[in-house]
Design an enzyme around this catalytic site. Structure first.
Site, PDB file in Angstrom:
ATOM      1  N   SER A 127       0.791  -1.274  -0.008  1.00 34.96           N
ATOM      2  CA  SER A 127      -0.016  -0.197   0.083  1.00 34.96           C
ATOM      3  C   SER A 127       0.912   1.275  -0.089  1.00 34.96           C
ATOM      4  O   SER A 127       0.585   2.480  -0.401  1.00 34.96           O
ATOM      5  CB  SER A 127      -0.955   0.064   1.197  1.00 34.96           C
ATOM      6  OG  SER A 127      -1.688  -1.029   1.505  1.00 34.96           O
TER       7      SER A 127
ATOM      8  N   HIS B 257      -1.374  -2.662  -7.042  1.00 33.22           N
ATOM      9  CA  HIS B 257      -2.083  -2.105  -5.646  1.00 33.22           C
ATOM     10  C   HIS B 257      -3.549  -2.678  -5.872  1.00 33.22           C
ATOM     11  O   HIS B 257      -4.181  -1.786  -6.530  1.00 33.22           O
ATOM     12  CB  HIS B 257      -1.571  -0.904  -5.259  1.00 33.22           C
ATOM     13  CG  HIS B 257      -2.330  -0.427  -3.959  1.00 33.22           C
ATOM     14  ND1 HIS B 257      -2.710   0.633  -3.708  1.00 33.22           N
ATOM     15  CD2 HIS B 257      -2.606  -1.088  -2.671  1.00 33.22           C
ATOM     16  CE1 HIS B 257      -3.213   0.713  -2.528  1.00 33.22           C
ATOM     17  NE2 HIS B 257      -3.057  -0.441  -1.958  1.00 33.22           N
TER      18      HIS B 257
HETATM   19  N1  LIG Z   1      -6.142  -4.823   3.818  1.00 36.69           N
HETATM   20  C1  LIG Z   1      -6.176  -3.733   2.939  1.00 36.69           C
HETATM   21  O1  LIG Z   1      -7.300  -3.014   2.875  1.00 36.69           O
HETATM   22  C2  LIG Z   1      -5.116  -3.644   2.009  1.00 36.69           C
HETATM   23  C3  LIG Z   1      -5.636  -3.023   0.741  1.00 36.69           C
HETATM   24  C4  LIG Z   1      -4.500  -2.889  -0.098  1.00 36.69           C
HETATM   25  C5  LIG Z   1      -3.271  -3.453  -0.119  1.00 36.69           C
HETATM   26  N2  LIG Z   1      -3.018  -4.058   1.180  1.00 36.69           N
HETATM   27  C6  LIG Z   1      -1.694  -4.639   1.471  1.00 36.69           C
HETATM   28  O2  LIG Z   1      -1.661  -5.855   1.100  1.00 36.69           O
HETATM   29  C7  LIG Z   1      -0.690  -6.508   1.957  1.00 36.69           C
HETATM   30  C8  LIG Z   1      -1.565  -7.593   2.819  1.00 36.69           C
HETATM   31  O3  LIG Z   1      -2.451  -7.267   3.662  1.00 36.69           O
HETATM   32  P1  LIG Z   1      -3.730  -7.911   4.319  1.00 36.69           P
HETATM   33  O4  LIG Z   1      -4.701  -7.049   4.793  1.00 36.69           O
HETATM   34  O5  LIG Z   1      -4.099  -9.041   3.295  1.00 36.69           O
HETATM   35  O6  LIG Z   1      -2.919  -8.673   5.575  1.00 36.69           O
HETATM   36  P2  LIG Z   1      -3.133 -10.055   6.583  1.00 36.69           P
HETATM   37  O7  LIG Z   1      -2.638  -9.686   7.928  1.00 36.69           O
HETATM   38  O8  LIG Z   1      -4.900 -10.177   6.224  1.00 36.69           O
HETATM   39  O9  LIG Z   1      -2.568 -11.185   5.405  1.00 36.69           O
HETATM   40  C9  LIG Z   1      -1.285 -11.030   5.497  1.00 36.69           C
HETATM   41  C10 LIG Z   1      -0.806 -12.654   5.378  1.00 36.69           C
HETATM   42  O10 LIG Z   1       0.592 -12.713   5.040  1.00 36.69           O
HETATM   43  C11 LIG Z   1       1.043 -13.830   5.770  1.00 36.69           C
HETATM   44  N3  LIG Z   1       2.542 -13.645   5.685  1.00 36.69           N
HETATM   45  C12 LIG Z   1       3.380 -12.929   6.308  1.00 36.69           C
HETATM   46  N4  LIG Z   1       4.857 -13.043   6.247  1.00 36.69           N
HETATM   47  C13 LIG Z   1       4.636 -13.924   5.215  1.00 36.69           C
HETATM   48  C14 LIG Z   1       5.741 -14.655   4.530  1.00 36.69           C
HETATM   49  N5  LIG Z   1       7.193 -14.495   4.657  1.00 36.69           N
HETATM   50  N6  LIG Z   1       5.455 -15.622   3.462  1.00 36.69           N
HETATM   51  C15 LIG Z   1       4.096 -15.880   3.203  1.00 36.69           C
HETATM   52  N7  LIG Z   1       3.146 -15.369   4.064  1.00 36.69           N
HETATM   53  C16 LIG Z   1       3.488 -14.347   4.788  1.00 36.69           C
HETATM   54  C17 LIG Z   1       0.484 -13.941   6.853  1.00 36.69           C
HETATM   55  O11 LIG Z   1       0.644 -15.016   7.705  1.00 36.69           O
HETATM   56  C18 LIG Z   1      -0.747 -13.210   6.738  1.00 36.69           C
HETATM   57  O12 LIG Z   1      -1.704 -14.459   6.732  1.00 36.69           O
HETATM   58  C19 LIG Z   1      -0.171  -5.740   2.817  1.00 36.69           C
HETATM   59  O13 LIG Z   1       1.187  -5.069   1.991  1.00 36.69           O
HETATM   60  C20 LIG Z   1      -1.189  -4.496   2.777  1.00 36.69           C
HETATM   61  O14 LIG Z   1      -0.520  -3.234   2.722  1.00 36.69           O
HETATM   62  C21 LIG Z   1      -3.740  -4.368   2.178  1.00 36.69           C
END
Ligand SMILES: NC(=O)c1ccc[n+]([C@@H]2O[C@H](COP(=O)([O-])OP(=O)(O)OC[C@H]3O[C@@H](n4cnc5c(N)ncnc54)[C@H](O)[C@@H]3O)[C@@H](O)[C@H]2O)c1
Length: 416
Positions: A119, A140
């Site tokens: 993000s 993104h």
């Molecule tokens: N949630 C949102 O609204 C949103 C929107 C756009 C972008 N993002 C971005 O997307 C990414 C994920 O966000 P999310 O909300 O899905 O997070 P989340 O916490 O729901 O999921 C992240 C997952 O990644 C896994 N993980 C962590 N380290 C890892 C590794 N080394 N190898 C494999 N898996 C691993 C964790 O176990 C977890 O299941 C972030 O970079 C976030 O900034 C989030």
């Protein structure tokens, strides 16, 4: 390059949504997380997404089963040797992403494109963890990824045009709406959106209107939800983090209201903690309006001790929170972060805006925008400093951005 086999790193909220979208268009997907339990949760999410499509009648059970079968959960990199593309959606921490990209670079075939769903982190920095910086790109997605159409596609300093073209092509294959955004903190949508959310806090602290009144006026204006409902849904801790980051990068236009931090310290994180600006009951009564968090009044009083509020003489109008977004969008045009014609497309497809910022500029005229933003600048200070591009265009008697948007050299890369 047409993607046939892909992998998604991280089976959380975003990763499972992205894996679902990839599988929906016939791509085989590996969904990788660190622990089997996380993989199972991710697969469970995808199964539920497909079940709901069967319930709605947009897929037959056999079709849904076939598409779901194309997603394979894993905790290892073993099968990554044959993937065409990886989309990383792990934790938003640079050390985590650097480690993942270093490993991917060693394991994936040389042709594979490595995309990150970050993000806010730098695509260029993430790319440096690999020896294929030309094949690293930002994609993104917006939450929930299976529904929101927008994907901000961003090149790092060394990303090849060919990689951008493939990423844009994949977005079309997934029936998404890509917008090409130059690398900058917050990219386009979050950067623009946070000026609005932050300004709503100041309006509330001034006592211009209540939480419910501000939310209602904004919805009436054409946004899908008000800023306080959005704070609660996103999580106040996440919002504090993003706003602090944007402030560190862009300075006083993002000057954070102290209210958010006070609420986080008090444990009022929004929906996930049961209370933010509103109270979120575990079993809400259907049709009953949400109650305001009773702790809010004292938290506002505490926050008000830390800022000198401008005390606007006017009643609250949605323009108070919309104009900072419009101004920030014009800063983005000024910095050539995005083509003017893509701004409304991005806000509509990423945030569900029914009203476009550029459409407002067109309807009201740039002279009106400058005069209103300048009036708020005089009253509220640096959060409203008008972009010089706006002043320049008004000085040149330009009414709106359609002339700029016709500059073909700034259009996204053509997709075949
Ligand atoms: N949630 C949102 O609204 C949103 C929107 C756009 C972008 N993002 C971005 O997307 C990414 C994920 O966000 P999310 O909300 O899905 O997070 P989340 O916490 O729901 O999921 C992240 C997952 O990644 C896994 N993980 C962590 N380290 C890892 C590794 N080394 N190898 C494999 N898996 C691993 C964790 O176990 C977890 O299941 C972030 O970079 C976030 O900034 C989030």
């Amino acid at each position: 390059m047409r993607v046939q086999r892909a992998a998604v790193i991280g089976a959380g909220a975003m990763g499972s949504g992205i894996a679902c979208v990839l599988s929906q268009c016939g791509i085989e997907v590996l969904l990788k997380d660190v622990e089997q339990a996380a993989v199972e949760r991710g697969l469970g999410n995808i199964k539920r997404m497909y079940d709901s499509r069967v319930k709605k009648g947009t897929l037959t059970q056999a079709e849904a089963d076939g598409l779901f079968a194309a997603v394979k959960g894993t905790t290892s990199y073993e099968d990554f040797k044959t993937v065409d593309l990886v989309i990383e959606a792990a934790f938003e921490e640079i050390s985590v992403k650097l480690e993942i990209f270093k490993t991917l670079d060693q394991i994936c075939p040389p042709r594979a494109i490595l995309a990150t769903n970050t993000s806010a982190l730098s695509i260029s920095e993430i790319a440096e963890a690999t020896k294929r910086q030309d094949k690293v790109v930002g994609m993104h997605f917006f939450n929930p990824a299976q529904f929101m159409k927008l994907v901000e596609v961003t090149a790092g300093v060394k990303t090849a045009e060919e990689t951008m073209k493939s990423a844009l092509e994949l977005c079309h294959q997934m029936q998404k709406t890509p917008v090409k955004v130059e690398e900058c903190p917050g990219f386009l949508v979050n950067r623009v959106l946070f000026t609005y959310m932050n300004e709503a806090l100041y309006a509330l602290q001034e006592g211009l209107a209540t939480v419910e009144e501000i939310d209602a006026k904004v919805v009436e204006f054409g946004l899908p939800m008000g800023p306080f409902a959005l704070f609660d849904m996103t999580g106040l801790d996440v919002c504090t983090h993003v706003n602090t980051f944007l402030y560190s990068q862009y300075g006083p236009r993002f000057s954070p209201s102290p209210l958010l931090e006070k609420m986080v310290k008090a444990g009022a994180l929004g929906q996930k903690s049961g209370a933010g600006f509103y109270i979120h009951e575990k079993t809400p009564v259907k049709g009953e309006a949400k109650k305001i968090n009773p702790a809010l009044k004292d938290l506002i009083a505490e926050a008000n001790k830390e800022v000198t509020l401008a005390k606007s003489p006017r009643a609250f109008h949605a323009h108070r929170v919309i104009l900072p977004m419009l101004n920030e969008a014009i800063y983005c045009i000024q910095e050539k972060v995005v083509d003017a014609s893509d701004i409304d497309i991005a806000m509509q497809n990423g945030c569900g805006f029914k009203v476009g910022l550029m459409a407002i500029a067109k309807e009201k005229g740039l002279a009106w925008c400058l005069s209103e933003i300048s009036a708020y600048h005089k009253e509220q200070g640096e959060r409203f400093r008008p972009s010089w591009l706006l002043g320049k265009l008004v000085g040149a008697n330009v009414h709106d951005f359609s002339a700029l948007a016709q500059d073909q050299s700034k259009k996204p890369v053509a997709v075949s």
